[in-house]
Design a protein around this motif. Structure first.
Motif, PDB file in Angstrom:
ATOM      1  N   ALA A 117       0.821  -1.213   0.000  1.00 38.21           N
ATOM      2  CA  ALA A 117       0.000   0.000   0.000  1.00 38.21           C
ATOM      3  C   ALA A 117       0.855   1.264   0.000  1.00 38.21           C
ATOM      4  N   GLU A 118       2.083   1.187   0.538  1.00 38.23           N
ATOM      5  CA  GLU A 118       2.950   2.365   0.624  1.00 38.23           C
ATOM      6  C   GLU A 118       3.795   2.579  -0.622  1.00 38.23           C
ATOM      7  N   ASP A 119       3.939   1.552  -1.446  1.00 37.38           N
ATOM      8  CA  ASP A 119       4.781   1.662  -2.637  1.00 37.38           C
ATOM      9  C   ASP A 119       4.170   2.628  -3.648  1.00 37.38           C
ATOM     10  N   ARG A 120       5.044   3.247  -4.445  1.00 36.14           N
ATOM     11  CA  ARG A 120       4.541   4.141  -5.487  1.00 36.14           C
ATOM     12  C   ARG A 120       5.170   3.763  -6.823  1.00 36.14           C
ATOM     13  N   VAL A 121       4.465   4.144  -7.892  1.00 33.63           N
ATOM     14  CA  VAL A 121       4.906   3.866  -9.255  1.00 33.63           C
ATOM     15  C   VAL A 121       5.116   5.204  -9.945  1.00 33.63           C
ATOM     16  N   VAL A 122       6.307   5.386 -10.521  1.00 35.60           N
ATOM     17  CA  VAL A 122       6.649   6.649 -11.172  1.00 35.60           C
ATOM     18  C   VAL A 122       7.028   6.373 -12.626  1.00 35.60           C
ATOM     19  N   LEU A 123       6.353   7.026 -13.533  1.00 38.20           N
ATOM     20  CA  LEU A 123       6.654   6.923 -14.955  1.00 38.20           C
ATOM     21  C   LEU A 123       7.735   7.927 -15.308  1.00 38.20           C
ATOM     22  N   LEU A 124       8.827   7.442 -15.863  1.00 42.59           N
ATOM     23  CA  LEU A 124       9.883   8.314 -16.366  1.00 42.59           C
ATOM     24  C   LEU A 124       9.764   8.300 -17.889  1.00 42.59           C
ATOM     25  N   GLY A 125       8.957   9.192 -18.375  1.00 42.72           N
ATOM     26  CA  GLY A 125       8.682   9.299 -19.799  1.00 42.72           C
ATOM     27  C   GLY A 125       7.646  10.372 -20.022  1.00 42.72           C
ATOM     28  N   SER A 126       7.315  10.594 -21.256  1.00 46.01           N
ATOM     29  CA  SER A 126       6.335  11.628 -21.586  1.00 46.01           C
ATOM     30  C   SER A 126       4.945  11.219 -21.118  1.00 46.01           C
ATOM     31  N   VAL A 127       4.263  12.128 -20.444  1.00 44.74           N
ATOM     32  CA  VAL A 127       2.879  11.871 -20.048  1.00 44.74           C
ATOM     33  C   VAL A 127       1.912  12.612 -20.958  1.00 44.74           C
ATOM     34  N   ALA A 128       2.445  13.277 -21.974  1.00 46.77           N
ATOM     35  CA  ALA A 128       1.605  14.047 -22.898  1.00 46.77           C
ATOM     36  C   ALA A 128       1.059  13.184 -24.026  1.00 46.77           C
ATOM     37  N   THR A 129       1.390  11.914 -24.045  1.00 47.90           N
ATOM     38  CA  THR A 129       0.905  11.003 -25.065  1.00 47.90           C
ATOM     39  C   THR A 129       0.262   9.799 -24.404  1.00 47.90           C
ATOM     40  N   ALA A 130      -0.725   9.225 -25.075  1.00 45.78           N
ATOM     41  CA  ALA A 130      -1.429   8.067 -24.504  1.00 45.78           C
ATOM     42  C   ALA A 130      -0.765   6.749 -24.867  1.00 45.78           C
ATOM     43  N   LYS A 131       0.335   6.766 -25.601  1.00 44.67           N
ATOM     44  CA  LYS A 131       0.956   5.527 -26.096  1.00 44.67           C
ATOM     45  C   LYS A 131       1.095   4.463 -25.026  1.00 44.67           C
ATOM     46  N   TYR A 132       1.580   4.863 -23.880  1.00 44.28           N
ATOM     47  CA  TYR A 132       1.707   3.917 -22.769  1.00 44.28           C
ATOM     48  C   TYR A 132       1.033   4.449 -21.512  1.00 44.28           C
ATOM     49  N   VAL A 133       0.718   5.733 -21.470  1.00 45.97           N
ATOM     50  CA  VAL A 133       0.061   6.300 -20.296  1.00 45.97           C
ATOM     51  C   VAL A 133      -1.330   5.700 -20.112  1.00 45.97           C
ATOM     52  N   GLY A 134      -2.068   5.549 -21.201  1.00 41.25           N
ATOM     53  CA  GLY A 134      -3.418   4.983 -21.112  1.00 41.25           C
ATOM     54  C   GLY A 134      -3.445   3.618 -20.454  1.00 41.25           C
ATOM     55  N   PRO A 135      -2.685   2.649 -20.983  1.00 44.26           N
ATOM     56  CA  PRO A 135      -2.683   1.326 -20.340  1.00 44.26           C
ATOM     57  C   PRO A 135      -2.183   1.355 -18.894  1.00 44.26           C
ATOM     58  N   LEU A 136      -1.173   2.184 -18.605  1.00 42.37           N
ATOM     59  CA  LEU A 136      -0.650   2.254 -17.239  1.00 42.37           C
ATOM     60  C   LEU A 136      -1.667   2.867 -16.282  1.00 42.37           C
ATOM     61  N   LEU A 137      -2.395   3.877 -16.728  1.00 45.67           N
ATOM     62  CA  LEU A 137      -3.450   4.455 -15.891  1.00 45.67           C
ATOM     63  C   LEU A 137      -4.561   3.444 -15.637  1.00 45.67           C
ATOM     64  N   ASP A 138      -4.884   2.646 -16.651  1.00 45.11           N
ATOM     65  CA  ASP A 138      -5.916   1.620 -16.477  1.00 45.11           C
ATOM     66  C   ASP A 138      -5.552   0.665 -15.351  1.00 45.11           C
ATOM     67  N   VAL A 139      -4.273   0.367 -15.201  1.00 42.56           N
ATOM     68  CA  VAL A 139      -3.828  -0.581 -14.175  1.00 42.56           C
ATOM     69  C   VAL A 139      -3.558   0.114 -12.837  1.00 42.56           C
ATOM     70  N   PHE A 140      -2.783   1.192 -12.859  1.00 47.27           N
ATOM     71  CA  PHE A 140      -2.320   1.804 -11.611  1.00 47.27           C
ATOM     72  C   PHE A 140      -3.209   2.936 -11.100  1.00 47.27           C
TER      73      PHE A 140
END
Length: 193
Positions: A117-140
């Motif tokens: 519950a305390e762990d966090r997930v940080v994306l090191l990449g562009s968040v201005a595109t849905a290429k991988y942000v969309g699937p990652l948001l769906d999960v996390f």
């Protein structure tokens, strides 16, 4: 609390990847052909400063997983071979492409189940595109963060900033991806070292 970093992929079909695949003199190509080379090192070669910065930062402050075309999330130190790189070059990095999206969602879901519950997930990449942000948001969902200072910065600026932070031992501040401002004015250039 652990921080798990998800590093956006290098262009596996780009010019530097093709140079690597076709080289007859590169020690890195030789390693790829004979036993393998670490994924992070290969992507750092293909993406230069930006990926080097992400890799140095992520390994300094937490666990590093790399988003890979067609392979989902892989640890940065996993060995890949020439054939692995060739296969990744055939998969477009686009959330609408099942060959990209399905392995990413599969591995992200596995990772999410193993987080405390305390762990966090940080994306090191562009968040201005849905290429991988969309699937990652769906999960996390709300657990997916990114460095706030990335907004408005180009790839090279992000890479340089992360290298400096890794060397200094100073982590960046993170904000949730969902609902964040992802476009903004360009921040001042990084000062001379």
């Amino acid at each position: 609390m652990r921080t798990v970093y998800l590093l956006s992929p290098a262009n596996c079909a780009g010019t530097r990847a093709q140079l690597l695949l076709k080289s007859r003199t590169s020690p890195l190509t030789e390693r790829l052909a004979n036993g393998g080379a670490p994924l992070g090192e290969v992507f750092a070669f293909m993406s230069s400063l930006y990926f080097r910065g992400k890799l140095a930062y992520a390994t300094r402050f937490g666990l590093a997983y790399v988003i890979t075309p067609g392979r989902g999330l892989l640890p940065a130190d996993v060995l890949i071979r020439i054939e692995d790189l060739r296969q990744m070059a055939t998969v477009e990095v686009d959330e609408a492409v099942p060959a990209f999206r399905e392995p990413l969602v599969r591995d992200a879901a596995t990772l999410a189940r193993n987080l405390s519950a305390e762990d966090r997930v940080v994306l090191l990449g562009s968040v201005a595109t849905a290429k991988y942000v969309g699937p990652l948001l769906d999960v996390f969902g709300e657990r997916l963060h990114f460095p706030a200072t990335f907004v408005g910065r180009g790839d090279m600026s992000r890479g340089g900033l992360m290298l400096r932070c890794a060397k200094a031992g100073t982590p960046l501040d993170y904000v949730a991806v969902r609902g964040a401002v992802v476009h903004g004015p360009r921040p001042p250039k990084l000062g001379k070292r």
